[in-house]
Design a protein around this motif. Structure first.
Motif, PDB file in Angstrom:
ATOM      1  N   GLN A 104      -7.505  -1.988  -0.025  1.00  0.00           N
ATOM      2  CA  GLN A 104      -6.900  -2.096  -1.066  1.00  0.00           C
ATOM      3  C   GLN A 104      -6.434  -3.702  -1.247  1.00  0.00           C
ATOM      4  N   ASP A 105      -6.540  -4.147  -2.425  1.00  0.00           N
ATOM      5  CA  ASP A 105      -6.248  -5.342  -2.852  1.00  0.00           C
ATOM      6  C   ASP A 105      -4.752  -5.936  -2.454  1.00  0.00           C
ATOM      7  N   TRP A 107      -3.097  -8.491  -3.118  1.00  0.00           N
ATOM      8  CA  TRP A 107      -2.529  -9.213  -4.259  1.00  0.00           C
ATOM      9  C   TRP A 107      -2.807  -8.599  -5.310  1.00  0.00           C
ATOM     10  N   LEU A 108      -2.080  -7.392  -5.851  1.00  0.00           N
ATOM     11  CA  LEU A 108      -2.168  -6.692  -7.124  1.00  0.00           C
ATOM     12  C   LEU A 108      -1.706  -7.470  -8.374  1.00  0.00           C
ATOM     13  N   GLY A 109      -2.332  -7.660  -9.285  1.00  0.00           N
ATOM     14  CA  GLY A 109      -1.859  -8.337 -10.344  1.00  0.00           C
ATOM     15  C   GLY A 109      -1.779  -9.710 -10.442  1.00  0.00           C
ATOM     16  N   CYS A 110      -2.772 -10.578  -9.668  1.00  0.00           N
ATOM     17  CA  CYS A 110      -2.937 -11.697  -9.447  1.00  0.00           C
ATOM     18  C   CYS A 110      -4.202 -12.327 -10.248  1.00  0.00           C
TER      19      CYS A 110
END
Length: 110
Positions: A104-105, A107-110
């Motif tokens: 999973q990423d 930093w979601l939303g960056c």
């Protein structure tokens, strides 16, 4: 008699080695370090054997045992090798985590 023993009798039957697994382990190590010479190419077989022995650490051990190693130097070397082993294991674990395909990423939303 048997020459003044403590009252024990001789065991009947064939004499077997105490640890047959040690013999098999030594045989497995020998088989793992066996190199086939193909087509009379002895140089390639020697290179393959040197690679196998160096990865097993035997070449370094032979070089190290050529001269006496003081106990203080031995402790320093063993501590260094332990630290290096711990570092390499940690880095391998972190790299395996980073290289996972379905990670999973963070930093979601960056």
């Amino acid at each position: 008699g048997w020459g003044g023993g403590c009252g024990r009798t001789r065991a009947s039957g064939p004499v077997r080695p105490a640890r047959p697994s040690a013999k098999m382990a030594a045989h497995a190590r020998f088989v793992a370090r066996t190199v086939m010479v193909r087509g009379g190419d002895v140089e390639a077989a020697a290179r393959g054997l040197n690679r196998i022995l160096s990865t097993d650490g035997i070449v370094d051990e032979v070089k190290r045992r050529r001269y006496y190693e003081k106990p203080c130097r031995k402790r320093i070397r063993e501590n260094y090798e332990n630290c290096r082993r711990v570092y390499n294991n940690e880095m391998a674990r972190k790299l395996a985590f980073l290289m996972r395909a379905n990670r999973q990423d963070p930093w979601l939303g960056c």
